[in-house]
Scaffold this active site. Structure first.
Site, short mmCIF file in Angstrom:
data_model
loop_
_atom_site.label_atom_id
_atom_site.label_comp_id
_atom_site.label_asym_id
_atom_site.label_seq_id
_atom_site.Cartn_x
_atom_site.Cartn_y
_atom_site.Cartn_z
N GLU A 189 6.91 1.88 6.03
CA GLU A 189 7.13 0.76 5.64
C GLU A 189 6.19 -0.18 5.15
O GLU A 189 6.39 -0.79 3.96
CB GLU A 189 8.13 -0.16 6.91
CG GLU A 189 9.48 0.36 7.04
CD GLU A 189 9.55 1.44 8.11
OE1 GLU A 189 8.49 2.12 8.45
OE2 GLU A 189 10.82 2.15 8.46
N HIS A 243 15.53 -2.37 18.62
CA HIS A 243 16.46 -2.19 17.53
C HIS A 243 17.50 -3.24 17.32
O HIS A 243 18.81 -3.05 16.77
CB HIS A 243 17.24 -0.62 17.74
CG HIS A 243 16.15 0.25 17.24
ND1 HIS A 243 15.39 0.60 18.08
CD2 HIS A 243 16.34 1.27 16.08
CE1 HIS A 243 14.87 1.81 17.44
NE2 HIS A 243 15.01 2.27 16.54
#
Lengths: 460, 330
Positions: free
Chosen positions: A194, A263
């Site tokens: 990322e 998450h």
């Protein structure tokens, strides 16, 4: 002993699916690990394997059946020496697992329980479309894909990059079909890095391209947050207006279902804190489509926060050739006079459910969907509060430094004399998201909490 | 450090070329000296990282570029801006935080940009410019042109994780990017020895299949020759290339650096024996390509340019207060 084979849950948010194909027939002997059937979830078609050995005694759900709930018995497996009569009795017997499933916490977050092709949300008020516009029922997932496809057709500088956006067709299937239409140059699979690929996308935007960066979830964008904030958001200012960063960062944000603390983080308030960013968090598919198209055309970095639980939800989407929604315009999703409920994104779910329940008790709540958090349409909120004199805010994010805090402060500064009660912020609990189903439920904001808050500010 | 210079070799460059390098390097040197002075006078605030000693790197590289090539670097960026043709007045006025600066006073020393000269900053976060540089290269690839981008970073940034994420992607996608590691031996106060598990930074791309080479970064001709090779590789569609420029900064990391991590003698020795500007000057004089008078004329010209920039930077008004609220959104 004959055992029931149950419809499996094949993703954290799956509630039901289509039994698209049986790969065995009655009388077949199966071994552990053998593929029994193909099951279509809202995201993908998956193969379903046998756990036990035995003979297929009876197929209870024929192939092609849609909307089969998780834990529904779909077949009966016979053990050694058992005959068809055992299959009949096993099929007839209530499925213990299925029964248990009724009481057990659902695999989804409490509000997830909307089948993929659910009845569409009622169109309360669509301020963004001309009169006489027709609508079609579409999932959030389809609306997001259409928005990207339309903008990619319109402008060759727009491209999509991210993990699994191409050949895999999107981890959440948002980019389904885009690789086929636009090719690998414009639908780019990245390695799982990322920080690196976000920096590359920012550089491409500096050079004048218009990247859409898909984060598989915004949780992973923390790896890239330096480029989002320091590189993308600040460069226009630091360059005295010379060099901007037209880029969209999009992906699911907030809690899904049972995926625990790393998450399940709602980043709305965090990004809304940053000047230079635009922050969008739609609730309906129509808003998602219109706002994503605006985001792609915008000359600024846009944080576009989606929600995994909403991906499969259906809404009415206007059938217009080029439907865009400007940033900074809240929507009154439900008019009312007694209290203002301010929310956005999936928080709207609780807000609207609460309003529905409250209406039965004679409390008419006005529900405002902020839609964009930066810029934020506080004027619509203030106007409503001046009418209702009461306000409750609803979001899934953490309470400290929340969007609700900001809304409350603004109301206090601009409509203090109109308030008949303190504003209450309903938010996620001040804890990392737990995994256990019961604790997860407690950690999220609930419709009951919203109802209680409204009763408190209306002194009922 | 690089090996001792081949002192007497006949320069493999024309008079015009050498004079241009001399002029460009001297401009950076004098500009930075002036910036140091203005800092001391309180006219420049905050962080100010001088490029003195490293001039041959950026001048040699720029000499090999062509129209449309892009560059991006760290916060030690004044030299890069001057070398790619940005106006010294605009750069100096940004240092003083004035309206006439490249960012109208809103960026400062570390944050200047020029769309016109394809200079993409000036980045204050160590290593962040590396993927951005690859992103500029990505844009060239996407548009199908043959331009190359230059991502400059230091030996300190060479240990950042995002550099390796970028190496992987740049190699995988064959992006036309030259990674220029300006190894000035010290990451702020930490020497290479104390920060890098392996000293040869040019080999850091090996695991990703990126060729690299070490270059004497104090020799502008060596830099240009290496740059041409790297650029040729990129323009031919062969993917990225790493150049490790062994160089040295004479001044501290920033203006507030007492430089206790190295000896005065080490710096002095470098200045006397390896100075990149003296090197070109020697070549010009020894090769009888330029007279002392010609060089003095250049010195005078440069001094005038720098003085003019300094004057402009002091005369230019501070940005209007309304500027506080502009340029947040396009």
């Amino acid at each position: 002993m004959a055992t029931q084979i149950l419809m499996p849950a094949l993703s954290p948010t799956m509630e039901e699916g289509t039994l698209s194909k049986w790969l065995v027939k009655e009388g077949d002997t199966v071994t552990s690990g053998q593929i029994l059937a193909e099951i279509e979830t809202d995201k993908a078609t998956m193969e379903f394997e046998a756990v036990d050995e035995g003979t297929v005694g009876k197929i209870l759900v024929p192939e092609g059946s849609e909307g089969i709930k998780v834990n529904t018995p779909i077949a009966v497996l016979l053990g050694e020496g058992e005959d068809a009569s055992a299959a009949e009795s096993a099929a007839a017997a209530p499925a213990p697992a299925a029964e248990k499933a009724e009481e057990a916490p659902k695999p989804e977050a409490p509000i997830a329980a909307q089948p993929a092709a659910a009845v569409a949300e009622p169109v309360a008020q669509e301020p963004d479309v001309p009169e006489g516009t027709t609508f079609k029922t579409q999932t959030m997932r389809e609306a997001l894909r259409d928005a990207m496809a339309e903008e990619m057709r319109r402008d060759g500088d727009v491209f999509l990059m991210g993990e699994e956006v191409g050949e895999y067709q999107g981890a959440y299937k948002i980019s389904q079909g885009l690789l086929d239409e636009f090719g690998p140059k414009r639908v780019i699979d990245t390695p799982i890095t990322e920080h690196g690929f976000t920096g590359i996308a920012v550089g491409a935007a500096f050079a004048g391209l218009r990247p859409i960066v898909e984060f598989m979830t915004f949780n992973f964008a923390l790896q890239a947050i330096d480029h989002i904030i320091n590189s993308a958001a600040k460069t226009l200012y630091m360059s005295g207006g010379q060099m901007g960063c037209p880029i969209v960062f999009r992906g699911p944000n907030g809690a899904a279902a049972r995926v625990a603390a790393q998450h399940s983080h709602d980043f709305a308030a965090l990004y809304a804190n940053i000047p230079g960013l635009r922050v969008v968090m739609p609730y309906t598919a129509a808003d998602a489509k219109g706002l994503l198209k605006s985001a792609i055309r915008d000359a600024n970095p846009v944080i576009f926060l989606e929600n995994e639980i909403l991906y499969g939800r259906s809404f009415e989407v206007p059938e217009l050739d080029d439907f865009t929604i400007p940033f900074g315009k809240a929507k009154i999703a439900r008019p009312g006079k007694d209290v203002t409920i301010v929310s956005f994104g999936i928080g709207m779910n609780y807000a609207l459910q609460a309003a529905e329940e409250l209406a039965k008790e004679g409390v008419e709540a006005e529900v405002i969907d902020l839609r964009t958090l930066r810029p934020m349409d506080t004027a619509t909120v203030i106007a409503s509060v001046r009418k209702t004199n009461r306000c409750v805010t609803v979001e899934e994010g953490f309470p400290q430094g929340s969007i609700g805090n900001y809304v409350s402060a603004t109301i206090m500064q601009e409509a203090f004399d109109y308030l008949d009660a303190p504003v209450i912020n309903c938010a996620g609990k001040d804890v990392p998201m737990p995994y256990a189903a019961n604790l997860e439920k407690l950690a999220l904001v609930t419709t009951a909490e919203v109802i209680a808050a409204v009763k408190s500010v209306t002194y009922r | 450090m690089a090996t001792t210079r081949r002192a007497s070799a006949k320069p493999n460059a024309s008079k015009e070329e050498l004079l241009a390098y001399y002029r460009d390097m001297l401009l950076i040197r004098r500009f930075e000296e002036k910036a140091g002075q203005l800092y001391g006078m309180g006219l420049i605030g905050g962080f100010c990282h001088l490029y003195i000693g490293q001039e041959a790197v950026v001048v040699g590289l720029e000499a090999a570029t062509k129209e449309g090539d892009q560059r991006v670097t760290s916060y030690r960026d004044h030299g890069h801006m001057l070398a790619c043709g940005m106006d010294p007045k605009g750069v100096m006025a940004e240092l003083t935080g004035r309206e006439g600066g490249y960012s109208r006073g809103k960026g400062g020393s570390m944050h200047m940009f020029s769309s016109e000269k394809k200079f993409y900053g000036g980045h204050g976060i160590v290593g962040a410019q590396v993927p951005i540089g690859a992103g500029l290269a990505f844009a060239n690839w996407y548009r199908g042109n043959d331009n190359v981008s230059f991502a400059y970073f230091g030996d300190g940034a060479a240990n950042q994780g995002q550099v390796y994420e970028t190496f992987n992607i740049a190699s995988l996608w064959k992006l036309p990017c030259v990674f220029v590691i300006e190894n000035n031996q010290y990451a702020m106060g930490t020497s290479m020895k104390r920060a890098s598990s392996t000293p040869a930074l040019f080999t850091r791309g090996e695991a990703f299949g990126i060729p690299g080479e070490a270059v004497d970064g104090m020799d502008v001709l060596a830099v240009k020759a290496a740059a041409e090779k790297a650029i040729g590789h990129c323009r031919a569609g062969e993917g990225p290339y790493i150049l490790e420029m062994n160089t040295y900064r004479y001044r501290g990391h920033s203006m507030s650096d007492p430089a206790k991590y190295r000896t005065r003698e080490e710096v002095q020795k470098m200045r006397e024996e390896r100075d990149p500007i003296d090197h070109v000057r020697d070549m010009l004089v020894a090769g009888e390509l330029a007279t002392e008078d010609e060089l003095k004329a250049v010195d005078r010209d440069i001094k005038a340019v720098v003085n003019e920039a300094a004057q402009f930077a002091q005369d230019s008004p501070e940005p209007a207060e309304a500027e506080l609220w502009t340029d947040v959104y396009a």
